[in-house]
Motif scaffolding. Structure first.
Motif, PDB file in Angstrom:
ATOM      1  N   GLY A   1       0.813  -1.207   0.000  1.00  0.00           N
ATOM      2  CA  GLY A   1       0.000   0.000   0.000  1.00  0.00           C
ATOM      3  C   GLY A   1       0.847   1.258   0.000  1.00  0.00           C
ATOM      4  O   GLY A   1       1.836   1.365  -0.715  1.00  0.00           O
ATOM      5  N   THR A   2       0.475   2.206   0.843  1.00  0.00           N
ATOM      6  CA  THR A   2       1.191   3.486   0.878  1.00  0.00           C
ATOM      7  C   THR A   2       2.607   3.343   1.447  1.00  0.00           C
ATOM      8  O   THR A   2       3.435   4.238   1.275  1.00  0.00           O
ATOM      9  CB  THR A   2       0.421   4.513   1.731  1.00  0.00           C
ATOM     10  N   GLN A   3       2.890   2.230   2.122  1.00  0.00           N
ATOM     11  CA  GLN A   3       4.225   2.013   2.693  1.00  0.00           C
ATOM     12  C   GLN A   3       5.166   1.295   1.730  1.00  0.00           C
ATOM     13  O   GLN A   3       6.333   1.077   2.060  1.00  0.00           O
ATOM     14  CB  GLN A   3       4.101   1.191   3.990  1.00  0.00           C
ATOM     15  N   ALA A   4       4.682   0.918   0.567  1.00  0.00           N
ATOM     16  CA  ALA A   4       5.522   0.201  -0.393  1.00  0.00           C
ATOM     17  C   ALA A   4       6.621   1.114  -0.926  1.00  0.00           C
ATOM     18  O   ALA A   4       6.395   2.276  -1.208  1.00  0.00           O
ATOM     19  CB  ALA A   4       4.679  -0.330  -1.547  1.00  0.00           C
ATOM     20  N   HIS A   5       7.825   0.562  -1.055  1.00  0.00           N
ATOM     21  CA  HIS A   5       8.937   1.352  -1.570  1.00  0.00           C
ATOM     22  C   HIS A   5       9.876   0.474  -2.388  1.00  0.00           C
ATOM     23  O   HIS A   5       9.934  -0.743  -2.207  1.00  0.00           O
ATOM     24  CB  HIS A   5       9.710   2.018  -0.418  1.00  0.00           C
ATOM     25  N   LEU A   6      10.594   1.117  -3.286  1.00  0.00           N
ATOM     26  CA  LEU A   6      11.596   0.447  -4.109  1.00  0.00           C
ATOM     27  C   LEU A   6      12.977   0.856  -3.624  1.00  0.00           C
ATOM     28  O   LEU A   6      13.253   2.046  -3.455  1.00  0.00           O
ATOM     29  CB  LEU A   6      11.422   0.856  -5.580  1.00  0.00           C
ATOM     30  N   THR A   7      13.844  -0.125  -3.386  1.00  0.00           N
ATOM     31  CA  THR A   7      15.222   0.144  -3.004  1.00  0.00           C
ATOM     32  C   THR A   7      16.158  -0.447  -4.049  1.00  0.00           C
ATOM     33  O   THR A   7      15.993  -1.591  -4.463  1.00  0.00           O
ATOM     34  CB  THR A   7      15.546  -0.472  -1.631  1.00  0.00           C
ATOM     35  N   ILE A   8      17.117   0.367  -4.499  1.00  0.00           N
ATOM     36  CA  ILE A   8      18.123  -0.072  -5.464  1.00  0.00           C
ATOM     37  C   ILE A   8      19.490   0.066  -4.814  1.00  0.00           C
ATOM     38  O   ILE A   8      19.790   1.089  -4.192  1.00  0.00           O
ATOM     39  CB  ILE A   8      18.076   0.784  -6.753  1.00  0.00           C
ATOM     40  N   ARG A   9      20.342  -0.960  -4.959  1.00  0.00           N
ATOM     41  CA  ARG A   9      21.682  -0.928  -4.371  1.00  0.00           C
ATOM     42  C   ARG A   9      22.732  -1.300  -5.408  1.00  0.00           C
ATOM     43  O   ARG A   9      22.532  -2.211  -6.205  1.00  0.00           O
ATOM     44  CB  ARG A   9      21.774  -1.890  -3.184  1.00  0.00           C
ATOM     45  N   LEU A  10      23.870  -0.586  -5.345  1.00  0.00           N
ATOM     46  CA  LEU A  10      25.007  -0.864  -6.226  1.00  0.00           C
ATOM     47  C   LEU A  10      26.136  -1.436  -5.382  1.00  0.00           C
ATOM     48  O   LEU A  10      26.533  -0.846  -4.376  1.00  0.00           O
ATOM     49  CB  LEU A  10      25.469   0.417  -6.928  1.00  0.00           C
ATOM     50  N   VAL A  11      26.673  -2.577  -5.826  1.00  0.00           N
ATOM     51  CA  VAL A  11      27.720  -3.281  -5.084  1.00  0.00           C
ATOM     52  C   VAL A  11      28.920  -3.488  -5.996  1.00  0.00           C
ATOM     53  O   VAL A  11      28.770  -3.827  -7.178  1.00  0.00           O
ATOM     54  CB  VAL A  11      27.200  -4.642  -4.569  1.00  0.00           C
ATOM     55  N   ASP A  12      30.116  -3.281  -5.458  1.00  0.00           N
ATOM     56  CA  ASP A  12      31.358  -3.586  -6.170  1.00  0.00           C
ATOM     57  C   ASP A  12      31.570  -5.093  -6.108  1.00  0.00           C
ATOM     58  O   ASP A  12      31.719  -5.662  -5.020  1.00  0.00           O
ATOM     59  CB  ASP A  12      32.523  -2.844  -5.503  1.00  0.00           C
ATOM     60  N   THR A  13      31.603  -5.764  -7.260  1.00  0.00           N
ATOM     61  CA  THR A  13      31.712  -7.226  -7.257  1.00  0.00           C
ATOM     62  C   THR A  13      33.083  -7.697  -6.783  1.00  0.00           C
ATOM     63  O   THR A  13      33.223  -8.823  -6.316  1.00  0.00           O
ATOM     64  CB  THR A  13      31.436  -7.793  -8.663  1.00  0.00           C
ATOM     65  N   GLU A  14      34.103  -6.836  -6.888  1.00  0.00           N
ATOM     66  CA  GLU A  14      35.448  -7.226  -6.466  1.00  0.00           C
ATOM     67  C   GLU A  14      35.589  -7.200  -4.958  1.00  0.00           C
ATOM     68  O   GLU A  14      36.137  -8.118  -4.345  1.00  0.00           O
ATOM     69  CB  GLU A  14      36.472  -6.286  -7.100  1.00  0.00           C
ATOM     70  N   THR A  15      35.080  -6.148  -4.322  1.00  0.00           N
ATOM     71  CA  THR A  15      35.232  -6.003  -2.873  1.00  0.00           C
ATOM     72  C   THR A  15      33.999  -6.451  -2.096  1.00  0.00           C
ATOM     73  O   THR A  15      34.077  -6.702  -0.895  1.00  0.00           O
ATOM     74  CB  THR A  15      35.524  -4.535  -2.517  1.00  0.00           C
ATOM     75  N   GLY A  16      32.859  -6.510  -2.776  1.00  0.00           N
ATOM     76  CA  GLY A  16      31.614  -6.836  -2.091  1.00  0.00           C
ATOM     77  C   GLY A  16      31.024  -5.665  -1.329  1.00  0.00           C
ATOM     78  O   GLY A  16      29.981  -5.803  -0.680  1.00  0.00           O
ATOM     79  N   GLY A  17      31.657  -4.502  -1.405  1.00  0.00           N
ATOM     80  CA  GLY A  17      31.176  -3.338  -0.675  1.00  0.00           C
ATOM     81  C   GLY A  17      30.045  -2.626  -1.376  1.00  0.00           C
ATOM     82  O   GLY A  17      30.015  -2.548  -2.611  1.00  0.00           O
ATOM     83  N   GLN A  18      29.087  -2.114  -0.592  1.00  0.00           N
ATOM     84  CA  GLN A  18      27.986  -1.338  -1.167  1.00  0.00           C
ATOM     85  C   GLN A  18      28.476   0.077  -1.455  1.00  0.00           C
ATOM     86  O   GLN A  18      29.024   0.750  -0.595  1.00  0.00           O
ATOM     87  CB  GLN A  18      26.803  -1.296  -0.205  1.00  0.00           C
ATOM     88  N   LEU A  19      28.272   0.513  -2.701  1.00  0.00           N
ATOM     89  CA  LEU A  19      28.730   1.827  -3.134  1.00  0.00           C
ATOM     90  C   LEU A  19      27.639   2.883  -3.060  1.00  0.00           C
ATOM     91  O   LEU A  19      27.926   4.073  -2.900  1.00  0.00           O
ATOM     92  CB  LEU A  19      29.245   1.750  -4.580  1.00  0.00           C
ATOM     93  N   TRP A  20      26.390   2.453  -3.192  1.00  0.00           N
ATOM     94  CA  TRP A  20      25.317   3.435  -3.370  1.00  0.00           C
ATOM     95  C   TRP A  20      23.984   2.751  -3.116  1.00  0.00           C
ATOM     96  O   TRP A  20      23.835   1.540  -3.326  1.00  0.00           O
ATOM     97  CB  TRP A  20      25.384   3.955  -4.808  1.00  0.00           C
ATOM     98  N   ALA A  21      23.024   3.513  -2.622  1.00  0.00           N
ATOM     99  CA  ALA A  21      21.667   3.007  -2.458  1.00  0.00           C
ATOM    100  C   ALA A  21      20.679   4.128  -2.738  1.00  0.00           C
ATOM    101  O   ALA A  21      20.980   5.302  -2.504  1.00  0.00           O
ATOM    102  CB  ALA A  21      21.461   2.455  -1.046  1.00  0.00           C
ATOM    103  N   HIS A  22      19.526   3.756  -3.253  1.00  0.00           N
ATOM    104  CA  HIS A  22      18.512   4.744  -3.629  1.00  0.00           C
ATOM    105  C   HIS A  22      17.151   4.171  -3.269  1.00  0.00           C
ATOM    106  O   HIS A  22      16.859   3.002  -3.574  1.00  0.00           O
ATOM    107  CB  HIS A  22      18.593   5.003  -5.138  1.00  0.00           C
ATOM    108  N   ARG A  23      16.336   4.976  -2.607  1.00  0.00           N
ATOM    109  CA  ARG A  23      15.007   4.513  -2.191  1.00  0.00           C
ATOM    110  C   ARG A  23      13.937   5.432  -2.755  1.00  0.00           C
ATOM    111  O   ARG A  23      14.076   6.664  -2.712  1.00  0.00           O
ATOM    112  CB  ARG A  23      14.920   4.480  -0.662  1.00  0.00           C
ATOM    113  N   ILE A  24      12.883   4.845  -3.285  1.00  0.00           N
ATOM    114  CA  ILE A  24      11.735   5.603  -3.782  1.00  0.00           C
ATOM    115  C   ILE A  24      10.493   5.107  -3.059  1.00  0.00           C
ATOM    116  O   ILE A  24      10.136   3.931  -3.148  1.00  0.00           O
ATOM    117  CB  ILE A  24      11.572   5.426  -5.309  1.00  0.00           C
TER     118      ILE A  24
END
Length: 511
Positions: free
Chosen positions: A195-218
């Motif tokens: 419903g109104t609480q639904a959100h989309l989250t996108i995450r970018l990960v470096d495949t070499e290090t496994g570290g998260q570089l960026w995240a975006h929520r709508i």
């Protein structure tokens, strides 16, 4: 590195009660929280909670709630959903008095809610009009992107978003793979909530290090008035680009010097070109010369070198401005013959506009936007072209679109300078000075900003600020004269150049 806006509850260690109150306010922004309610959630007395907020956050709980609500409203308006009503947004974000909401919003973001929303319509129309242009596969970064996770009832929406996002990523000059094999980065997504609480989250990960570089929520992904998935995808791709570019530069910087190719050298040089200062420019040109020796047809290296050479003339980095302009013009011809992605074309538009080749600059910048309507660099350059043509309102709109798309980009400060110059052109000198001061605070080494900041203060009747700005200019350019300013001045309309020159003379810059 996670993209975020507004107040950060994690900026410094906070008492547990304050953090609980923060979490509650963010989870239910539209609720009219009373201090006693928040204190009950925090597990402390109302007086203690008030004191802790003032001590650790520097604001009262009510002020923090208002800023969280404004940030929430800003995000909703920036999504540009069709049919959205500002009053509905205000109510959802906890503002029951529309007039007070508008005043607070304008004070915080230097524009009215309707101006924000109107600008999103311009962007949405531009994205909808993009033809199906793709770019050559040369030097593309490979990014793995699979299905977006979702509950069964949201799978169709998730599939639509994934398809459109894959297309938007290709438009942005990336190669999209379905598996992480040979991909430098992995992009994952999920739709959570209902419903109104639904959100989309996108995450970018470096495949070499496994570290998260960026995240975006709508948020509000299931609202009936949510933007089309195509436009949503274009905005996500635009928000991703700055972080991905920085990750590529960091990757190139980590490589051994002996194994660097032309693309690596161009990426290493990019921060120096983007710095718009003399030291960065000199370092960048050394690497770009090596890149062009390695590969004489490397589009990014040639476009960056063309821009870097004309920077030397425009920002007073050289005593031979005509030679630098000639070299820049030669390189722009080479780069135009090679073509490239939206980034290369936007960079080329920067060089051409500073060379006063306005028709060519407009052509390549429009092509950049046709390839990728979410290119913040192309929107910013189109704003500068409007400034040079003497069309300030259109320029301001385009600069603000660039800032909406990539507020943390290294070139965001240059869009702020552009807004200041556009306001100067419109005769709004005090407001123009404020934007240029803001840009200089973001990027203190860009001391050339004082060339137009000082005149803005002079014409606004701000004598003390004008003297301080002139001192800043002469500190970095001790031998600068009005004549040299005229020779290096960006191609502002003649009437504006005359105002700048006259004001600098009035402020005391030698002839």
């Amino acid at each position: 590195m996670i993209a975020s806006q507004g107040i950060s509850a994690a900026a410094s260690p906070l008492p547990r009660g304050v953090k609980r109150a923060f979490d509650a306010m963010r989870a239910n922004v539209g609720h009219n929280w009373r201090l006693a309610e928040l204190a009950g959630i925090a597990g402390v007395s109302a007086r203690t909670l008030q004191r802790q907020f003032l001590t650790f956050v520097g604001k009262s709980p009510r002020a923090v709630l208002r800023e969280i609500g404004l940030d929430c409203a800003r995000r909703e308006l920036l999504q540009g959903s069709p049919g959205v009503k500002i009053m509905d947004v205000a109510l959802r974000c906890g503002f029951t008095h529309f007039g007070r909401f508008s005043i607070a919003y304008r004070r915080r973001y230097s524009e009215t809610p309707s101006q924000t929303l109107k600008r999103q319509t311009v962007l949405t129309d531009a994205l909808g009009a993009m033809p199906s242009l793709l770019v050559p596969a040369r030097d593309r970064v490979v990014i793995a992107f699979g299905p977006i996770e979702a509950a069964a009832e949201h799978l169709a929406l998730a599939a639509d978003i994934a398809d459109d996002l894959a297309t938007a990523l290709v438009r942005a000059g990336l190669a999209v793979a379905t598996r992480s094999v040979a991909a430098r980065y992995h992009l994952g997504g999920a739709i959570r909530g209902a419903g109104t609480q639904a959100h989309l989250t996108i995450r970018l990960v470096d495949t070499e290090t496994g570290g998260q570089l960026w995240a975006h929520r709508i948020d509000g992904i299931l609202h009936d008035d949510v933007a089309t998935t195509e436009h949503l995808a274009a905005r996500i791709a635009a928000a991703l680009q700055s972080c991905l570019r920085l990750a590529e530069i960091d990757r190139a910087l980590r490589k051994p010097a002996a194994g660097l190719g032309a693309q690596d050298l161009a990426l290493r040089a990019m921060p120096g070109v983007l710095s718009l200062d003399a030291c960065g420019n000199a370092r960048a040109l050394e690497m770009l010369d090596r890149a062009m020796e390695e590969d004489p047809n490397q589009p990014l290296a040639i476009a960056l070198a063309a821009w870097a050479h004309v920077q030397r003339a425009v920002y007073h980095f050289t005593h031979a401005p005509q030679q630098e302009r000639a070299r820049s013009l030669e390189l722009t011809h080479r780069a135009r013959a090679l073509g490239g992605d939206a980034t290369v074309l936007a960079i080329l538009g920067n060089a051409l506009s500073l060379l006063r080749e306005f028709d060519a600059a407009d052509l390549v910048t429009r092509k950049a936007l046709a390839i990728d309507g979410g290119s913040a660099w192309a929107w910013s350059r189109s704003g500068w072209i409007d400034v040079y043509k003497g069309v300030p309102q259109s320029a301001i709109e385009r600069f603000k679109i660039a800032l909406d798309l990539a507020p943390h980009d290294p070139l965001a400060f240059n869009s702020m300078v552009g807004i200041g110059c556009a306001l100067f052109t419109a005769g709004q000198y005090a407001e123009g000075a404020r934007w240029q001061e803001r840009a200089l605070a973001e990027h203190p080494s860009a001391s050339w900003v004082h060339r137009t900041l000082c005149p803005a203060h002079v014409l606004a009747g701000q004598a003390r600020e004008a003297r301080r700005s002139l001192d800043g200019l002469r500190q970095h350019y001790p031998d600068l004269t009005v004549s040299e300013v005229q020779r290096g001045m960006p191609p502002l309309p003649p009437s504006q150049c005359n105002l700048v020159v006259g004001a600098l003379q009035e402020a005391g810059l030698p002839a």
